[in-house]
Scaffold this active site. Structure first.
Site, PDB file in Angstrom:
ATOM      1  N   ASP A 128      35.381  40.148  44.266  1.00  0.00           N
ATOM      2  CA  ASP A 128      36.803  40.401  44.564  1.00  0.00           C
ATOM      3  C   ASP A 128      37.082  39.825  45.946  1.00  0.00           C
ATOM      4  O   ASP A 128      36.161  39.431  46.677  1.00  0.00           O
ATOM      5  CB  ASP A 128      37.070  41.929  44.510  1.00  0.00           C
ATOM      6  N   HIS A 133      40.700  51.714  41.781  1.00  0.00           N
ATOM      7  CA  HIS A 133      41.561  50.932  40.873  1.00  0.00           C
ATOM      8  C   HIS A 133      41.061  51.167  39.433  1.00  0.00           C
ATOM      9  O   HIS A 133      40.481  50.292  38.807  1.00  0.00           O
ATOM     10  CB  HIS A 133      41.455  49.453  41.258  1.00  0.00           C
ATOM     11  N   CYS A 187      38.735  40.637  39.465  1.00  0.00           N
ATOM     12  CA  CYS A 187      39.975  41.341  39.090  1.00  0.00           C
ATOM     13  C   CYS A 187      41.212  40.467  39.280  1.00  0.00           C
ATOM     14  O   CYS A 187      42.238  40.726  38.655  1.00  0.00           O
ATOM     15  CB  CYS A 187      40.104  42.628  39.883  1.00  0.00           C
ATOM     16  N   GLN A 210      41.939  48.827  36.392  1.00  0.00           N
ATOM     17  CA  GLN A 210      41.155  47.590  36.426  1.00  0.00           C
ATOM     18  C   GLN A 210      39.773  47.825  35.811  1.00  0.00           C
ATOM     19  O   GLN A 210      39.287  47.022  35.010  1.00  0.00           O
ATOM     20  CB  GLN A 210      41.021  47.119  37.889  1.00  0.00           C
ATOM     21  N   ARG A 268      51.389  52.247  42.449  1.00  0.00           N
ATOM     22  CA  ARG A 268      50.440  51.493  43.291  1.00  0.00           C
ATOM     23  C   ARG A 268      50.755  51.841  44.733  1.00  0.00           C
ATOM     24  O   ARG A 268      51.869  51.586  45.196  1.00  0.00           O
ATOM     25  CB  ARG A 268      50.588  49.994  43.042  1.00  0.00           C
ATOM     26  N   ARG A 318      43.714  43.835  30.762  1.00  0.00           N
ATOM     27  CA  ARG A 318      44.449  44.885  31.468  1.00  0.00           C
ATOM     28  C   ARG A 318      45.495  45.487  30.526  1.00  0.00           C
ATOM     29  O   ARG A 318      45.638  46.705  30.429  1.00  0.00           O
ATOM     30  CB  ARG A 318      45.145  44.305  32.715  1.00  0.00           C
TER      31      ARG A 318
HETATM   32  N1   CP Z   1      44.019  42.891  39.409  1.00  0.00           N
HETATM   33  C1   CP Z   1      45.228  43.344  39.795  1.00  0.00           C
HETATM   34  O1   CP Z   1      45.453  44.536  39.919  1.00  0.00           O
HETATM   35  O2   CP Z   1      46.159  42.371  40.002  1.00  0.00           O
HETATM   36  P1   CP Z   1      47.614  42.584  40.630  1.00  0.00           P
HETATM   37  O3   CP Z   1      47.408  42.945  42.089  1.00  0.00           O
HETATM   38  O4   CP Z   1      48.290  41.256  40.488  1.00  0.00           O
HETATM   39  O5   CP Z   1      48.299  43.679  39.903  1.00  0.00           O
HETATM   40  N1  NVA Z   2      40.808  44.786  46.362  1.00  0.00           N
HETATM   41  C1  NVA Z   2      42.072  44.136  46.089  1.00  0.00           C
HETATM   42  C2  NVA Z   2      42.381  44.238  44.639  1.00  0.00           C
HETATM   43  C3  NVA Z   2      43.671  43.573  44.212  1.00  0.00           C
HETATM   44  C4  NVA Z   2      43.963  43.768  42.766  1.00  0.00           C
HETATM   45  C5  NVA Z   2      43.168  44.765  46.929  1.00  0.00           C
HETATM   46  O1  NVA Z   2      43.211  45.995  47.054  1.00  0.00           O
HETATM   47  O2  NVA Z   2      43.996  44.021  47.476  1.00  0.00           O
END
Ligand code: CP
Ligand code: NVA
Length: 312
Positions: free
Chosen positions: A224, A129, A264, A132, A102, A292
């Site tokens: 989101d 993502h 998400c 997701q 990530r 997930r």
């Molecule tokens: N939806 C998602 O990716 O959640 P986290 O940021 O908690 O991993």
């Molecule tokens: N759009 C959000 C998604 C988190 C899972 C972010 O990038 O923070």
């Protein structure tokens, strides 16, 4: 070497195969059946940003398939700071069978993949993502069956989650709508790419400003956070711009009576979604979060074993 970086890298057939496998592994797990498909395999999980779902769902995906996972926090690796991404990637390749990362810059996941001799999975970048999106598609598939002809409406910021959702939806022949405020548009290149994908699949992409128009007759409404990780300095300004894009009862009533609501997570209740909607009868937020893990089991099996172990 197969990586999982972008939904667009996979054919509709590949995506459907993974969704079917994810669903099969979910049903087996619910019956208490666990297959050690990834015995002796270890996934390194590299995080530059916080996480609940991605961290726990990947860890549990590996464990339920008989493997293991290692959590590497931002402080530990210092990707590109303590050590170059190319070096981190080559070192990890010698220890583990797959890497999930990530990151902030999408370039960094591409750089990891470039130097890796084991599969690299994108656990979110500032651009997209894809894991997701696989869980989202699985949740829609469980509810309605094939996505063809369904309308999936995203209301909010044209962000990383929206980009991957648009890609999976258009690959699978659904109609994707997004309503977002001016200045918070989807990347133009991704919209063009998805319009091409939609030509092949029979889906469509429609860009809108009015959330009401996006919600009208929708099968799925998705939202989101208004402020993604890394954009914290913009939060105050975004909180002024985004309130008309809140998913609330008024918006839900415009959709089909069978509409499902997706997010998400993490959710900012009272901002992009109300409690009433998040906890209401149309909400699928928690099955979606659970998915997930099941979708990622299928991604891991696809990358590490080369497809469905039953040969389907
Ligand atoms: N939806 C998602 O990716 O959640 P986290 O940021 O908690 O991993
Ligand atoms: N759009 C959000 C998604 C988190 C899972 C972010 O990038 O923070």
């Amino acid at each position: 070497m197969k990586h999982f970086i972008d939904i667009a890298d996979f054919s509709a057939g590949d995506i459907l195969r993974m969704l079917e496998l994810g669903l099969k592994l979910k049903i087996e797990q619910k019956k208490g059946e666990f297959r050690p498909l990834l015995k002796n395999q270890v996934l390194a999980m590299v995080f530059q940003k916080p996480s609940l779902r991605t961290r726990v769902s990947f860890d549990m995906a590996m464990r339920t398939l008989g493997g293991d996972a290692l959590y590497l926090s931002p402080q530990e690796i210092g990707l590109g700071k303590r050590e170059s991404i190319a070096d981190v990637s080559r070192v990890l390749s010698g220890y583990v069978q797959a890497v999930m990362a990530r990151v902030f810059e999408h370039e960094h996941i591409l750089e990891l993949a470039k130097w890796s001799s084991v599969p690299v999975i994108n656990g979110l970048s500032d651009y997209n993502h894809p894991c997701q999106a696989m869980a989202d598609a699985l949740t829609i598939f469980e509810e309605f069956g094939p996505l063809n002809g369904r309308t999936v409406s995203y209301i909010g910021d044209g962000n990383n989650v929206a980009v991957s959702l648009m890609k999976v939806v258009t690959k699978l022949g659904a109609d994707f709508r997004i309503a977002n405020p001016e200045g918070y548009d989807m990347p133009e290149k991704s919209v063009e790419q998805c319009r091409e994908l939609a030509k092949l699949s029979g889906g469509s992409v429609t860009l809108m400003r009015e959330p009401e128009a996006a919600a009208e007759g929708a099968d799925v409404i998705y939202t989101d956070t208004w402020t993604s990780m890394g954009q914290e300095e913009e939060a105050k300004n975004r909180e002024k711009v985004f309130p008309p894009y809140q998913v609330n009862q008024r918006i839900v009533k415009l959709a089909k009576p069978t509409v499902i609501i997706l997010h998400c997570l993490p959710a900012h209740r009272g901002q992009e979604i109300t409690d009433e909607v998040a906890d209401g009868p149309h909400s699928r937020l928690f099955p979606q979060a659970e998915n997930r893990m099941h979708a990622q089991k299928a991604i891991l099996v696809e990358l590490l074993l080369g497809g469905d172990p039953d040969g389907k």
